[in-house]
Design a protein around this motif. Structure first.
Motif, mmCIF file in Angstrom:
data_model
loop_
_atom_site.group_PDB
_atom_site.id
_atom_site.type_symbol
_atom_site.label_atom_id
_atom_site.label_comp_id
_atom_site.label_asym_id
_atom_site.label_seq_id
_atom_site.Cartn_x
_atom_site.Cartn_y
_atom_site.Cartn_z
ATOM 1 N N LEU A 240 0.827 -1.201 0.000
ATOM 2 C CA LEU A 240 0.000 0.000 0.000
ATOM 3 C C LEU A 240 0.865 1.256 0.000
ATOM 4 O O LEU A 240 0.539 2.242 -0.661
ATOM 5 C CB LEU A 240 -0.917 -0.019 1.225
ATOM 6 C CG LEU A 240 -2.153 0.842 1.174
ATOM 7 C CD1 LEU A 240 -3.021 0.483 -0.019
ATOM 8 C CD2 LEU A 240 -2.930 0.705 2.450
ATOM 9 N N CYS A 241 1.972 1.234 0.717
ATOM 10 C CA CYS A 241 2.889 2.383 0.729
ATOM 11 C C CYS A 241 3.505 2.618 -0.642
ATOM 12 O O CYS A 241 3.681 3.765 -1.059
ATOM 13 C CB CYS A 241 3.974 2.180 1.774
ATOM 14 S SG CYS A 241 3.347 2.353 3.456
ATOM 15 N N VAL B 205 0.930 4.424 -2.596
ATOM 16 C CA VAL B 205 0.866 5.839 -2.209
ATOM 17 C C VAL B 205 2.007 6.626 -2.861
ATOM 18 O O VAL B 205 1.805 7.733 -3.357
ATOM 19 C CB VAL B 205 0.915 5.986 -0.668
ATOM 20 C CG1 VAL B 205 1.135 7.429 -0.255
ATOM 21 C CG2 VAL B 205 -0.356 5.449 -0.048
ATOM 22 N N TRP C 81 -7.141 8.904 -8.895
ATOM 23 C CA TRP C 81 -8.248 7.998 -8.591
ATOM 24 C C TRP C 81 -7.794 6.797 -7.768
ATOM 25 O O TRP C 81 -8.591 6.141 -7.116
ATOM 26 C CB TRP C 81 -8.924 7.522 -9.876
ATOM 27 C CG TRP C 81 -9.724 8.613 -10.514
ATOM 28 C CD1 TRP C 81 -9.369 9.352 -11.598
ATOM 29 C CD2 TRP C 81 -10.995 9.108 -10.092
ATOM 30 N NE1 TRP C 81 -10.338 10.280 -11.877
ATOM 31 C CE2 TRP C 81 -11.351 10.134 -10.970
ATOM 32 C CE3 TRP C 81 -11.849 8.771 -9.057
ATOM 33 C CZ2 TRP C 81 -12.545 10.837 -10.834
ATOM 34 C CZ3 TRP C 81 -13.036 9.471 -8.929
ATOM 35 C CH2 TRP C 81 -13.368 10.489 -9.805
ATOM 36 N N TRP C 82 -6.519 6.505 -7.782
ATOM 37 C CA TRP C 82 -5.988 5.383 -7.003
ATOM 38 C C TRP C 82 -6.048 5.665 -5.510
ATOM 39 O O TRP C 82 -5.884 4.752 -4.697
ATOM 40 C CB TRP C 82 -4.566 5.059 -7.440
ATOM 41 C CG TRP C 82 -4.544 4.274 -8.714
ATOM 42 C CD1 TRP C 82 -4.442 4.761 -9.973
ATOM 43 C CD2 TRP C 82 -4.641 2.861 -8.839
ATOM 44 N NE1 TRP C 82 -4.465 3.742 -10.881
ATOM 45 C CE2 TRP C 82 -4.585 2.557 -10.210
ATOM 46 C CE3 TRP C 82 -4.765 1.825 -7.917
ATOM 47 C CZ2 TRP C 82 -4.669 1.262 -10.675
ATOM 48 C CZ3 TRP C 82 -4.842 0.533 -8.392
ATOM 49 C CH2 TRP C 82 -4.794 0.257 -9.762
ATOM 50 N N ILE C 83 -6.295 6.925 -5.125
ATOM 51 C CA ILE C 83 -6.443 7.255 -3.710
ATOM 52 C C ILE C 83 -7.608 6.464 -3.113
ATOM 53 O O ILE C 83 -7.559 6.048 -1.955
ATOM 54 C CB ILE C 83 -6.664 8.774 -3.529
ATOM 55 C CG1 ILE C 83 -5.408 9.542 -3.931
ATOM 56 C CG2 ILE C 83 -7.084 9.119 -2.113
ATOM 57 C CD1 ILE C 83 -4.219 9.306 -3.021
ATOM 58 N N ILE C 84 -8.639 6.236 -3.901
ATOM 59 C CA ILE C 84 -9.774 5.447 -3.428
ATOM 60 C C ILE C 84 -9.321 4.030 -3.083
ATOM 61 O O ILE C 84 -9.703 3.481 -2.039
ATOM 62 C CB ILE C 84 -10.895 5.430 -4.489
ATOM 63 C CG1 ILE C 84 -11.435 6.843 -4.690
ATOM 64 C CG2 ILE C 84 -12.013 4.466 -4.095
ATOM 65 C CD1 ILE C 84 -12.349 6.995 -5.872
ATOM 66 N N VAL D 162 -6.336 3.185 -2.185
ATOM 67 C CA VAL D 162 -5.496 3.301 -0.987
ATOM 68 C C VAL D 162 -6.374 3.344 0.263
ATOM 69 O O VAL D 162 -6.105 2.659 1.253
ATOM 70 C CB VAL D 162 -4.599 4.558 -1.080
ATOM 71 C CG1 VAL D 162 -3.907 4.829 0.240
ATOM 72 C CG2 VAL D 162 -3.587 4.403 -2.198
ATOM 73 N N LEU D 163 -7.420 4.138 0.233
ATOM 74 C CA LEU D 163 -8.305 4.250 1.390
ATOM 75 C C LEU D 163 -8.996 2.925 1.694
ATOM 76 O O LEU D 163 -9.118 2.526 2.859
ATOM 77 C CB LEU D 163 -9.332 5.362 1.158
ATOM 78 C CG LEU D 163 -8.764 6.775 1.073
ATOM 79 C CD1 LEU D 163 -9.863 7.766 0.708
ATOM 80 C CD2 LEU D 163 -8.089 7.148 2.366
ATOM 81 N N ILE D 164 -9.452 2.251 0.666
ATOM 82 C CA ILE D 164 -10.079 0.935 0.855
ATOM 83 C C ILE D 164 -9.064 -0.052 1.419
ATOM 84 O O ILE D 164 -9.367 -0.825 2.334
ATOM 85 C CB ILE D 164 -10.692 0.430 -0.465
ATOM 86 C CG1 ILE D 164 -11.890 1.296 -0.852
ATOM 87 C CG2 ILE D 164 -11.108 -1.039 -0.350
ATOM 88 C CD1 ILE D 164 -12.420 1.040 -2.241
ATOM 89 N N TRP E 247 -6.379 0.631 3.232
ATOM 90 C CA TRP E 247 -6.109 0.944 4.639
ATOM 91 C C TRP E 247 -7.244 0.463 5.531
ATOM 92 O O TRP E 247 -7.001 -0.024 6.636
ATOM 93 C CB TRP E 247 -5.898 2.435 4.824
ATOM 94 C CG TRP E 247 -4.465 2.842 4.677
ATOM 95 C CD1 TRP E 247 -3.361 2.109 4.982
ATOM 96 C CD2 TRP E 247 -3.988 4.092 4.195
ATOM 97 N NE1 TRP E 247 -2.227 2.827 4.707
ATOM 98 C CE2 TRP E 247 -2.579 4.048 4.220
ATOM 99 C CE3 TRP E 247 -4.605 5.237 3.740
ATOM 100 C CZ2 TRP E 247 -1.787 5.105 3.825
ATOM 101 C CZ3 TRP E 247 -3.812 6.293 3.337
ATOM 102 C CH2 TRP E 247 -2.427 6.228 3.376
ATOM 103 N N ALA E 248 -8.477 0.591 5.070
ATOM 104 C CA ALA E 248 -9.611 0.116 5.865
ATOM 105 C C ALA E 248 -9.558 -1.400 6.035
ATOM 106 O O ALA E 248 -9.799 -1.921 7.131
ATOM 107 C CB ALA E 248 -10.924 0.543 5.202
#
Length: 58
Positions: free
Chosen positions: A17-18, A21, A32-35, A37-39, A41-42
């Motif tokens: 994941l890092c 980022v 759009w890849w931020i979504i 990343v957030l998923i 991390w969750a």
């Protein structure tokens, strides 16, 4: 032993994941890849809270 394997998988997922980022921050991947990343991390956060915690040794 099982706890160690689960923690190793969680650590590997965090490293992946890092990298994602870093690629987004450098502009290699779109924002759009931020979504993703957030998923991620969750999901990793949920997996780490489900992992059995090692008790402190006295």
């Amino acid at each position: 032993m099982q706890q160690h394997k689960q923690q190793r998988r969680i650590a590997f997922a965090l490293h992946a994941l890092c990298v994602l980022v870093i690629l987004v921050a450098l502009g290699v991947l779109s924002a759009w890849w931020i979504i993703a990343v957030l998923i991620g991390w969750a999901l990793i956060g949920g997996a780490s809270t489900d992992a059995p915690q090692q008790e402190a040794k006295k």
